[in-house]
Design an enzyme around this catalytic site. Structure first.
Site, PDB file in Angstrom:
ATOM      1  N   ASP A  49       0.823  -1.209   0.000  1.00  0.00           N
ATOM      2  CA  ASP A  49       0.000   0.000   0.000  1.00  0.00           C
ATOM      3  C   ASP A  49       0.857   1.259   0.000  1.00  0.00           C
ATOM      4  OD1 ASP A  49       0.894  -0.134   2.609  1.00  0.00           O
ATOM      5  OD2 ASP A  49      -1.100  -0.177   3.530  1.00  0.00           O
ATOM      6  N   SER A  50       2.171   1.085   0.081  1.00  0.00           N
ATOM      7  CA  SER A  50       3.088   2.202  -0.127  1.00  0.00           C
ATOM      8  C   SER A  50       2.942   2.789  -1.524  1.00  0.00           C
ATOM      9  CB  SER A  50       4.537   1.758   0.094  1.00  0.00           C
ATOM     10  OG  SER A  50       4.821   0.579  -0.643  1.00  0.00           O
ATOM     11  N   ASP A  88      -0.913  -6.224  -0.306  1.00  0.00           N
ATOM     12  CA  ASP A  88      -1.377  -5.596   0.932  1.00  0.00           C
ATOM     13  C   ASP A  88      -2.892  -5.428   0.937  1.00  0.00           C
ATOM     14  OD1 ASP A  88       0.539  -5.079   2.859  1.00  0.00           O
ATOM     15  OD2 ASP A  88       1.246  -3.251   1.906  1.00  0.00           O
ATOM     16  N   LYS A 118      -1.249  -9.575   2.724  1.00  0.00           N
ATOM     17  CA  LYS A 118      -0.594  -9.107   3.939  1.00  0.00           C
ATOM     18  C   LYS A 118      -1.520  -8.150   4.669  1.00  0.00           C
ATOM     19  CE  LYS A 118       2.840  -5.988   4.001  1.00  0.00           C
ATOM     20  NZ  LYS A 118       2.349  -4.957   4.959  1.00  0.00           N
ATOM     21  N   GLU A 120      -1.873  -5.763   8.517  1.00  0.00           N
ATOM     22  CA  GLU A 120      -1.159  -5.214   9.663  1.00  0.00           C
ATOM     23  C   GLU A 120      -1.881  -5.561  10.960  1.00  0.00           C
ATOM     24  OE1 GLU A 120      -0.405  -1.052   9.235  1.00  0.00           O
ATOM     25  OE2 GLU A 120       0.561  -1.270   7.266  1.00  0.00           O
ATOM     26  N   GLU A 186       8.683  -4.376  11.332  1.00  0.00           N
ATOM     27  CA  GLU A 186       9.093  -3.049  10.866  1.00  0.00           C
ATOM     28  C   GLU A 186       9.558  -2.180  12.023  1.00  0.00           C
ATOM     29  OE1 GLU A 186       7.665   0.791   8.173  1.00  0.00           O
ATOM     30  OE2 GLU A 186       6.462  -1.035   8.193  1.00  0.00           O
TER      31      GLU A 186
END
Length: 281
Positions: A49-50, A88, A118, A120, A186
């Site tokens: 998502d970056s 993501d 993925k 979070e 991270e």
């Protein structure tokens, strides 16, 4: 619209089995050309998502939605032959509960052809991870600094120092027990990353988490030096393509203004000439 995963691609079980062997190489990609460049060198390619910040100029990852991530996922799928493709899950597409997460994860996998998703979160996401993996959706977890929760955690600082280390360790144990086949750590201190890597049975993928992890991931554009104005401590630029591109564009602009481009060799004349591969008609 569904996309078929190519038969030669690395699978989540194969990726997970590499824990403790040669360090795993992971990078991001958002386009077909970049996917082709990184594929032969990577074990995992993440459609992160970056992309919202790197390609769309958003101030954070929070503005990325399903349509955006799926569009870029399809593009990356076209460029991959070998690497494990992970996508993501955007902010707001899985936090409501396991059922919401399943519906959106299934859509991402169906429409991009990725092999895994993925998400979070640690202990709070364990139930969702277990729900997904029980229904055939492989999951990479992401703990420590979780950018989608940047407002809740008060910024982009290092996570897990001092007594906070126990919380991150519990997160790691929870996602591994829930069935994640790998976990991104991270921006956590080296001693904590080393302990987590030793304690859990799945690969740890570090980004700002030291070489103690089982593998490493970077945003490819960061590794290529395309964002020199924003370079966290954990980023190493293996090239300075941002500077090189700026210089090339400046040279192009100067030659156009001075009338030096296009030169004679770039111009078509009246007489027929042999057509070289790549020439326009």
């Amino acid at each position: 619209m569904s996309v078929v995963v190519r038969a030669g691609s690395l699978t989540p079980p194969q990726f997970s089995e590499q824990k403790g062997t040669t360090p795993l190489v992971c990078l991001t990609a958002y386009t077909t050309p970049m996917a082709r460049l990184v594929d032969s060198h990577c074990d995992m390619v993440l459609v992160g998502d970056s992309v919202g910040m790197v390609l769309h100029g958003l101030p954070s990852t929070l503005g990325v939605d399903l349509e955006m991530i799926i569009m870029h996922g399809r593009a990356v799928r076209r460029g991959l032959e070998r690497a494990l493709m992970v996508v993501d899950m955007p902010f707001g597409t899985y936090e409501e509960g396991p059922q919401q997460a399943f519906c959106n994860a299934a859509r991402i996998m169906r429409e991009t052809g990725c092999a895994a998703i993925k998400l979070e979160g640690g202990k709070t996401m364990a139930e969702t991870i277990a729900f997904l993996t029980a229904r055939g959706i492989p999951v990479v977890a992401h703990i420590g600094l979780t950018p989608q929760a940047v407002h809740a955690i008060g910024g982009y600082g290092v996570q897990g120092r001092g007594e906070d280390g126990d919380s991150v360790r519990n997160d790691a144990a929870s996602v591994a027990e829930a069935g994640a086949f790998a976990v991104v750590l991270e921006k956590v201190p080296e001693p904590l990353a080393r302990r987590i890597t030793k304690d859990i049975s799945i690969p740890t993928i570090g980004i700002g988490a030291s070489p103690a992890c089982d593998g490493q991931i970077l945003v490819t554009e960061d590794a290529l030096g395309m964002f020199a104005e924003f370079r966290p401590k954990f980023v190493k630029a293996f090239a300075e393509l941002g500077t090189a591109a700026a210089d090339a564009i400046a040279s192009y602009a100067q030659e156009v203004r001075e009338g030096r481009f296009p030169a004679a060799e770039h111009v078509y004349g009246d007489r027929a000439q042999p057509v070289h591969q790549g020439d326009a008609a």
